[in-house]
Design a protein around this motif. Structure first.
Motif, PDB file in Angstrom:
ATOM      1  N   ARG A   1     -57.313   8.206 -64.560  1.00 28.90           N
ATOM      2  CA  ARG A   1     -57.406   7.944 -66.004  1.00 28.90           C
ATOM      3  C   ARG A   1     -58.028   9.132 -66.749  1.00 28.90           C
ATOM      4  N   LEU A   2     -59.090   9.684 -66.168  1.00 33.12           N
ATOM      5  CA  LEU A   2     -59.735  10.819 -66.847  1.00 33.12           C
ATOM      6  C   LEU A   2     -58.749  11.961 -67.055  1.00 33.12           C
TER       7      LEU A   2
ATOM      8  N   VAL B   1     -66.880  -0.736 -65.287  1.00 35.37           N
ATOM      9  CA  VAL B   1     -66.398  -0.373 -66.635  1.00 35.37           C
ATOM     10  C   VAL B   1     -64.911   0.011 -66.599  1.00 35.37           C
ATOM     11  N   CYS B   2     -64.580   0.944 -65.724  1.00 33.40           N
ATOM     12  CA  CYS B   2     -63.194   1.417 -65.639  1.00 33.40           C
ATOM     13  C   CYS B   2     -62.452   0.551 -64.609  1.00 33.40           C
TER      14      CYS B   2
ATOM     15  N   PRO C   1     -60.045  -2.182 -68.829  1.00 35.92           N
ATOM     16  CA  PRO C   1     -61.213  -1.287 -68.776  1.00 35.92           C
ATOM     17  C   PRO C   1     -61.987  -1.341 -70.098  1.00 35.92           C
TER      18      PRO C   1
ATOM     19  N   CYS D   1     -63.330   0.602 -72.276  1.00 35.09           N
ATOM     20  CA  CYS D   1     -63.409   1.985 -72.775  1.00 35.09           C
ATOM     21  C   CYS D   1     -64.447   2.189 -73.891  1.00 35.09           C
TER      22      CYS D   1
ATOM     23  N   CYS E   1     -67.668   3.094 -72.404  1.00 34.02           N
ATOM     24  CA  CYS E   1     -67.626   4.057 -71.290  1.00 34.02           C
ATOM     25  C   CYS E   1     -68.311   5.367 -71.682  1.00 34.02           C
TER      26      CYS E   1
ATOM     27  N   LYS F   1     -65.728   8.319 -72.381  1.00 35.19           N
ATOM     28  CA  LYS F   1     -64.533   8.085 -73.215  1.00 35.19           C
ATOM     29  C   LYS F   1     -64.079   9.336 -73.976  1.00 35.19           C
TER      30      LYS F   1
ATOM     31  N   CYS G   1     -61.857  11.476 -71.644  1.00 38.64           N
ATOM     32  CA  CYS G   1     -60.848  10.746 -70.874  1.00 38.64           C
ATOM     33  C   CYS G   1     -59.464  10.920 -71.495  1.00 38.64           C
TER      34      CYS G   1
ATOM     35  N   PHE H   1     -57.623   7.510 -72.277  1.00 37.45           N
ATOM     36  CA  PHE H   1     -58.173   6.876 -73.472  1.00 37.45           C
ATOM     37  C   PHE H   1     -57.661   7.588 -74.722  1.00 37.45           C
TER      38      PHE H   1
ATOM     39  N   PRO I   1     -55.061   3.598 -71.188  1.00 32.90           N
ATOM     40  CA  PRO I   1     -55.832   3.550 -69.931  1.00 32.90           C
ATOM     41  C   PRO I   1     -55.203   2.641 -68.879  1.00 32.90           C
TER      42      PRO I   1
HETATM   43  S1  SF4 Z   1     -62.511   5.760 -71.210  1.00 30.86           S
HETATM   44 FE1  SF4 Z   1     -61.620   3.928 -70.301  1.00 30.86          FE
HETATM   45  S2  SF4 Z   1     -59.999   4.641 -68.962  1.00 30.86           S
HETATM   46 FE2  SF4 Z   1     -61.285   6.390 -69.439  1.00 30.86          FE
HETATM   47  S3  SF4 Z   1     -62.730   6.512 -67.746  1.00 30.86           S
HETATM   48 FE3  SF4 Z   1     -63.695   5.313 -69.373  1.00 30.86          FE
HETATM   49  S4  SF4 Z   1     -63.213   3.178 -68.923  1.00 30.86           S
HETATM   50 FE4  SF4 Z   1     -61.838   4.472 -67.697  1.00 30.86          FE
END
Ligand code: SF4
Length: 336
Positions: A148-149, A190-191, A196, A198, A201, A204, A207, A210, A215
């Protein structure tokens, strides 16, 4: 020495600051010695944290040191593993403890990988968390956070290789254990695979998934293995106050554990205690990997205890390491 990298340093700061505030209070984190970390990591494979906690505490009370575990019998170990599933993990822990007692405690991830039953993930976890060694790790949580990142849509298993490269490049060498745990904690709390969180997070703003508002699209799902349907009959044979048992042969699920005679069909004419007439105690389903097994429980009463089985009384059955679905079958038979 690695060259300075401000982006990586910022990632470390953001995530470790979050972890210092939000890390869950888990029993194996109180005393992160190699043995405690090793046992917890093996138990946590394919098993939820809440399920593992009581097993971990009972295990540590019964086998408080590596030497205590190395001196235990396989039956004893499997009894304490009973209900956690994937029994090979318990057996590997025993073999690993015997190896460490004979060869000494490894001091880095490469050394841990020499121990039976320990792969790259567990080696990285023990070396970084319990020995502060600069060892990366990738589990399902880290792989998801990574994909995701970076918005990496590569399909598994290539995704895992990409995640390992990223984990090695981005490891925090000052706090490797905390960094690894923080990544896993973020993935677990969280993720998460679905929905998730976000907005809360700490990463975020770093990411890619995001940023493009997708995500949930990462990681690309692995192709599913088709479910295989199986039918089995569990034979509960009574002779007085004893019940026929046998060891599960090598190469089968639950090998080495105590179980009851089984046939690979629901056909009651395959009764191994013929001519004793079978009564059905019930049927239920359970899963092993991608197999869905419909287990039928048949009971018979016999006059003579055939010596090709081991006949156990209620006390001995309680103490035996019996696979969870087969114990459930035994409980059904008791109600008949
Ligand atoms: S922003 Fe969302 S998708 Fe990205 S790492 Fe954080 S929880 Fe995961």
């Amino acid at each position: 020495m690695r060259p300075p990298n401000p982006q990586r340093d910022e990632l470390h700061q953001l995530l470790l600051r979050w972890y210092d505030r939000h890390a869950r209070d888990l029993p194996w984190r109180k005393n992160p010695e190699p043995y405690q970390t090793w046992v917890s990591e093996i138990m946590l494979q394919q098993t939820q944290v809440a399920t593992v906690i009581p097993y971990f505490e009972r295990w540590m009370a019964r086998f408080p040191t590596i030497a205590d575990l190395a001196n235990a019998s396989e039956d004893d170990v499997l009894q304490f593993w009973q209900g956690l599933g994937y029994y090979r993990r318990g057996r590997n822990l025993l073999a690993g403890a015997q190896y460490v007692v004979a060869n000494g405690i490894p001091f880095d991830a490469a050394g841990w990988q020499e121990v039976p039953g320990i792969g790259p993930y567990t080696a990285g976890a023990i070396a970084s968390i319990a020995q502060n060694q600069p060892a990366a790790l990738v589990d399902g949580n880290v792989e998801r956070v990574y994909s995701r990142l970076t918005a990496d849509a590569t399909e598994p298993p290539k995704l895992t290789q990409n995640a390992w490269k990223w984990a090695n490049l981005n490891l925090d060498h000052h706090r490797p254990g905390d960094w690894n745990q923080a990544l896993m904690e973020l993935g677990a709390t969280v993720c998460t695979p679905k929905n998730p969180q976000c907005p809360t997070c700490p990463l975020k703003n770093r990411c890619a998934a995001f940023a493009i508002g997708k995500p949930d699209s990462y990681p690309t799902p692995a192709k599913r293995t088709a479910t295989v349907q199986l039918q089995q009959t569990l034979w509960i044979a009574r002779c007085g106050d004893r019940i026929a048992t046998e060891r599960v042969p090598q190469g089968e699920w639950w090998e080495g554990m105590v179980s009851f005679p089984r046939s690979q069909t629901h056909d009651l004419t395959e009764n191994p205690f013929d001519p004793a007439w079978p009564k059905l105690a019930g049927t239920f389903k359970h899963s092993v990997t991608h197999h869905r097994i419909t287990l039928q429980v048949a009971c018979v009463t016999v006059e003579n205890a055939a010596d090709n089985y081991t006949w156990l009384n209620a006390h001995e059955l309680n103490a035996a390491a019996i696979p969870a679905p087969h114990r459930k079958g035994l409980e059904l038979a008791k109600r008949l």
